[in-house]
Design a protein around this motif. Structure first.
Motif, PDB file in Angstrom:
ATOM      1  N   PRO A  46      25.085  53.261  56.662  1.00  0.00           N
ATOM      2  CA  PRO A  46      25.047  54.254  55.569  1.00  0.00           C
ATOM      3  C   PRO A  46      26.206  55.246  55.704  1.00  0.00           C
ATOM      4  CG  PRO A  46      22.967  54.214  56.796  1.00  0.00           C
ATOM      5  CD  PRO A  46      23.912  53.310  57.504  1.00  0.00           C
ATOM      6  N   TRP A  47      26.614  55.818  54.570  1.00  0.00           N
ATOM      7  CA  TRP A  47      27.739  56.764  54.584  1.00  0.00           C
ATOM      8  C   TRP A  47      27.474  57.908  55.552  1.00  0.00           C
ATOM      9  CZ3 TRP A  47      30.539  53.331  53.020  1.00  0.00           C
ATOM     10  CH2 TRP A  47      30.462  52.709  51.784  1.00  0.00           C
ATOM     11  N   ARG A  48      26.231  58.380  55.649  1.00  0.00           N
ATOM     12  CA  ARG A  48      25.934  59.505  56.542  1.00  0.00           C
ATOM     13  C   ARG A  48      26.240  59.151  58.006  1.00  0.00           C
ATOM     14  NH1 ARG A  48      21.015  58.000  54.435  1.00  0.00           N
ATOM     15  NH2 ARG A  48      19.696  56.840  55.867  1.00  0.00           N
ATOM     16  N   GLU A  49      26.174  57.868  58.347  1.00  0.00           N
ATOM     17  CA  GLU A  49      26.547  57.435  59.698  1.00  0.00           C
ATOM     18  C   GLU A  49      28.059  57.285  59.811  1.00  0.00           C
ATOM     19  OE1 GLU A  49      24.485  57.273  62.271  1.00  0.00           O
ATOM     20  OE2 GLU A  49      22.903  57.941  60.907  1.00  0.00           O
ATOM     21  N   LEU A  50      28.680  56.696  58.786  1.00  0.00           N
ATOM     22  CA  LEU A  50      30.137  56.499  58.833  1.00  0.00           C
ATOM     23  C   LEU A  50      30.899  57.818  58.832  1.00  0.00           C
ATOM     24  CD1 LEU A  50      30.736  53.360  56.578  1.00  0.00           C
ATOM     25  CD2 LEU A  50      30.917  53.541  59.064  1.00  0.00           C
ATOM     26  N   VAL A  51      30.359  58.835  58.185  1.00  0.00           N
ATOM     27  CA  VAL A  51      31.045  60.128  58.202  1.00  0.00           C
ATOM     28  C   VAL A  51      31.030  60.697  59.621  1.00  0.00           C
ATOM     29  CG1 VAL A  51      29.129  61.703  57.599  1.00  0.00           C
ATOM     30  CG2 VAL A  51      31.450  62.227  56.857  1.00  0.00           C
ATOM     31  N   LYS A  52      29.968  60.457  60.366  1.00  0.00           N
ATOM     32  CA  LYS A  52      29.886  60.949  61.746  1.00  0.00           C
ATOM     33  C   LYS A  52      30.801  60.156  62.680  1.00  0.00           C
ATOM     34  CE  LYS A  52      24.983  62.112  61.352  1.00  0.00           C
ATOM     35  NZ  LYS A  52      23.643  61.686  61.796  1.00  0.00           N
ATOM     36  N   THR A  53      30.843  58.831  62.509  1.00  0.00           N
ATOM     37  CA  THR A  53      31.565  57.986  63.463  1.00  0.00           C
ATOM     38  C   THR A  53      33.022  57.739  63.095  1.00  0.00           C
ATOM     39  OG1 THR A  53      30.801  55.972  62.346  1.00  0.00           O
ATOM     40  CG2 THR A  53      29.443  56.808  64.168  1.00  0.00           C
ATOM     41  N   ASP A 102      17.308  35.389  32.305  1.00  0.00           N
ATOM     42  CA  ASP A 102      18.569  34.720  31.966  1.00  0.00           C
ATOM     43  C   ASP A 102      19.416  35.511  30.969  1.00  0.00           C
ATOM     44  OD1 ASP A 102      18.031  32.571  33.632  1.00  0.00           O
ATOM     45  OD2 ASP A 102      17.030  31.426  32.042  1.00  0.00           O
ATOM     46  N   ASP A 103      18.849  36.584  30.397  1.00  0.00           N
ATOM     47  CA  ASP A 103      19.572  37.375  29.393  1.00  0.00           C
ATOM     48  C   ASP A 103      20.579  38.316  30.045  1.00  0.00           C
ATOM     49  OD1 ASP A 103      18.217  36.302  27.217  1.00  0.00           O
ATOM     50  OD2 ASP A 103      16.669  37.860  27.234  1.00  0.00           O
ATOM     51  N   LEU A 104      21.826  38.238  29.599  1.00  0.00           N
ATOM     52  CA  LEU A 104      22.864  39.157  30.044  1.00  0.00           C
ATOM     53  C   LEU A 104      22.759  40.437  29.215  1.00  0.00           C
ATOM     54  CD1 LEU A 104      25.417  39.789  31.684  1.00  0.00           C
ATOM     55  CD2 LEU A 104      26.736  38.650  29.868  1.00  0.00           C
ATOM     56  N   LEU A 105      22.482  41.561  29.889  1.00  0.00           N
ATOM     57  CA  LEU A 105      22.344  42.843  29.195  1.00  0.00           C
ATOM     58  C   LEU A 105      23.661  43.601  29.150  1.00  0.00           C
ATOM     59  CD1 LEU A 105      18.949  44.072  30.684  1.00  0.00           C
ATOM     60  CD2 LEU A 105      19.360  42.666  28.656  1.00  0.00           C
ATOM     61  N   CYS A 106      24.355  43.644  30.276  1.00  0.00           N
ATOM     62  CA  CYS A 106      25.658  44.307  30.297  1.00  0.00           C
ATOM     63  C   CYS A 106      26.437  43.866  31.522  1.00  0.00           C
ATOM     64  CB  CYS A 106      25.526  45.830  30.239  1.00  0.00           C
ATOM     65  SG  CYS A 106      25.034  46.642  31.743  1.00  0.00           S
ATOM     66  N   GLU A 107      27.736  44.123  31.454  1.00  0.00           N
ATOM     67  CA  GLU A 107      28.651  43.869  32.568  1.00  0.00           C
ATOM     68  C   GLU A 107      29.418  45.157  32.815  1.00  0.00           C
ATOM     69  OE1 GLU A 107      29.987  39.254  31.935  1.00  0.00           O
ATOM     70  OE2 GLU A 107      31.103  40.810  30.866  1.00  0.00           O
ATOM     71  N   GLY A 108      29.693  45.413  34.069  1.00  0.00           N
ATOM     72  CA  GLY A 108      30.462  46.597  34.387  1.00  0.00           C
ATOM     73  C   GLY A 108      31.368  46.362  35.572  1.00  0.00           C
ATOM     74  N   THR A 109      32.484  47.054  35.574  1.00  0.00           N
ATOM     75  CA  THR A 109      33.358  47.059  36.740  1.00  0.00           C
ATOM     76  C   THR A 109      33.601  48.501  37.144  1.00  0.00           C
ATOM     77  OG1 THR A 109      35.354  46.994  35.376  1.00  0.00           O
ATOM     78  CG2 THR A 109      34.537  44.888  36.211  1.00  0.00           C
ATOM     79  N   GLU A 110      33.730  48.692  38.439  1.00  0.00           N
ATOM     80  CA  GLU A 110      34.033  50.003  38.997  1.00  0.00           C
ATOM     81  C   GLU A 110      35.190  49.839  39.979  1.00  0.00           C
ATOM     82  OE1 GLU A 110      29.641  51.975  39.579  1.00  0.00           O
ATOM     83  OE2 GLU A 110      30.388  50.614  41.122  1.00  0.00           O
ATOM     84  N   VAL A 111      36.162  50.726  39.894  1.00  0.00           N
ATOM     85  CA  VAL A 111      37.204  50.796  40.913  1.00  0.00           C
ATOM     86  C   VAL A 111      36.828  51.969  41.804  1.00  0.00           C
ATOM     87  CG1 VAL A 111      39.645  51.171  41.408  1.00  0.00           C
ATOM     88  CG2 VAL A 111      38.964  49.811  39.410  1.00  0.00           C
ATOM     89  N   ARG A 112      36.772  51.696  43.107  1.00  0.00           N
ATOM     90  CA  ARG A 112      36.375  52.697  44.088  1.00  0.00           C
ATOM     91  C   ARG A 112      37.357  52.691  45.245  1.00  0.00           C
ATOM     92  NH1 ARG A 112      31.009  54.514  44.090  1.00  0.00           N
ATOM     93  NH2 ARG A 112      29.809  53.777  42.303  1.00  0.00           N
ATOM     94  N   ALA A 113      37.340  53.764  46.028  1.00  0.00           N
ATOM     95  CA  ALA A 113      38.185  53.873  47.216  1.00  0.00           C
ATOM     96  C   ALA A 113      37.360  54.404  48.374  1.00  0.00           C
ATOM     97  CB  ALA A 113      39.357  54.812  46.951  1.00  0.00           C
ATOM     98  N   PHE A 114      37.633  53.904  49.572  1.00  0.00           N
ATOM     99  CA  PHE A 114      37.060  54.491  50.779  1.00  0.00           C
ATOM    100  C   PHE A 114      37.796  55.795  51.027  1.00  0.00           C
ATOM    101  CE2 PHE A 114      35.787  50.135  51.213  1.00  0.00           C
ATOM    102  CZ  PHE A 114      34.541  50.213  51.818  1.00  0.00           C
ATOM    103  N   CYS A 115      37.058  56.866  51.276  1.00  0.00           N
ATOM    104  CA  CYS A 115      37.686  58.190  51.400  1.00  0.00           C
ATOM    105  C   CYS A 115      37.223  58.946  52.634  1.00  0.00           C
ATOM    106  CB  CYS A 115      37.386  59.035  50.163  1.00  0.00           C
ATOM    107  SG  CYS A 115      38.232  58.465  48.685  1.00  0.00           S
ATOM    108  N   GLN A 116      38.115  59.824  53.088  1.00  0.00           N
ATOM    109  CA  GLN A 116      37.840  60.774  54.161  1.00  0.00           C
ATOM    110  C   GLN A 116      38.276  62.151  53.677  1.00  0.00           C
ATOM    111  OE1 GLN A 116      40.365  59.216  57.280  1.00  0.00           O
ATOM    112  NE2 GLN A 116      38.674  58.085  58.202  1.00  0.00           N
ATOM    113  N   ARG A 117      37.824  63.189  54.376  1.00  0.00           N
ATOM    114  CA  ARG A 117      38.310  64.539  54.094  1.00  0.00           C
ATOM    115  C   ARG A 117      39.783  64.617  54.507  1.00  0.00           C
ATOM    116  NH1 ARG A 117      35.186  67.171  51.025  1.00  0.00           N
ATOM    117  NH2 ARG A 117      32.983  66.883  51.419  1.00  0.00           N
TER     118      ARG A 117
END
Length: 139
Positions: A46-53, A102-117
């Motif tokens: 989880p992010w809360r662990e990765l922020v610590k380590t 089997d019904d397609l309701l929606c499709e989505g794409t997200e662009v994300r980045a791994f970040c630090q302070r």
């Protein structure tokens, strides 16, 4: 090739508009939840662990695109199928396909980045290269 994960959502009455149709921003919320669920299913801490380590605070959203095909309503269970469509040096593109059976309701794409302070200005964040160990867990 990326791994795939299915995140299930039980649509509630409060997720819908007065016509009983899911209010469109809820699909973005569920895709955001599916993004984190994808990494957790791949074995990423989880992010809360990765922020610590490692100082990684998460994967903020940089861009989103969604196409809608069919409505959903309360009482239904929908499935958000998530995979990484593309890895770049500092970003990745998550692809979400939302289905009701089997019904397609929606499709989505997200662009994300791994970040630090930012070490020079802790009020700001900065993208870092995609961690190779995390990428390996997800492919």
């Amino acid at each position: 090739m990326s791994r795939s994960h299915v995140y299930r959502v039980n649509v509630q009455f409060g997720d819908c508009d007065p016509a009983g149709i899911v209010f469109f921003p809820n699909f973005s919320r569920w895709m955001d939840e599916a993004s984190l669920a994808f990494f957790m299913a791949c074995g990423v801490p989880p992010w809360r662990e990765l922020v610590k380590t490692r100082g990684i605070i998460g994967t903020p959203l940089l861009e989103i695109h969604t196409r809608f095909f069919k409505p959903a309503t309360y009482g239904e269970t929908i499935a958000v199928h998530t995979e990484v469509e593309e890895w770049a040096a500092k970003t990745f593109r998550h692809r979400h396909t939302v289905r009701r059976g089997d019904d397609l309701l929606c499709e989505g794409t997200e662009v994300r980045a791994f970040c630090q302070r930012d070490p020079h200005n802790p009020e700001r964040i900065r993208a870092i290269p995609v961690p190779e160990d995390i990428k390996a867990l997800c492919t």
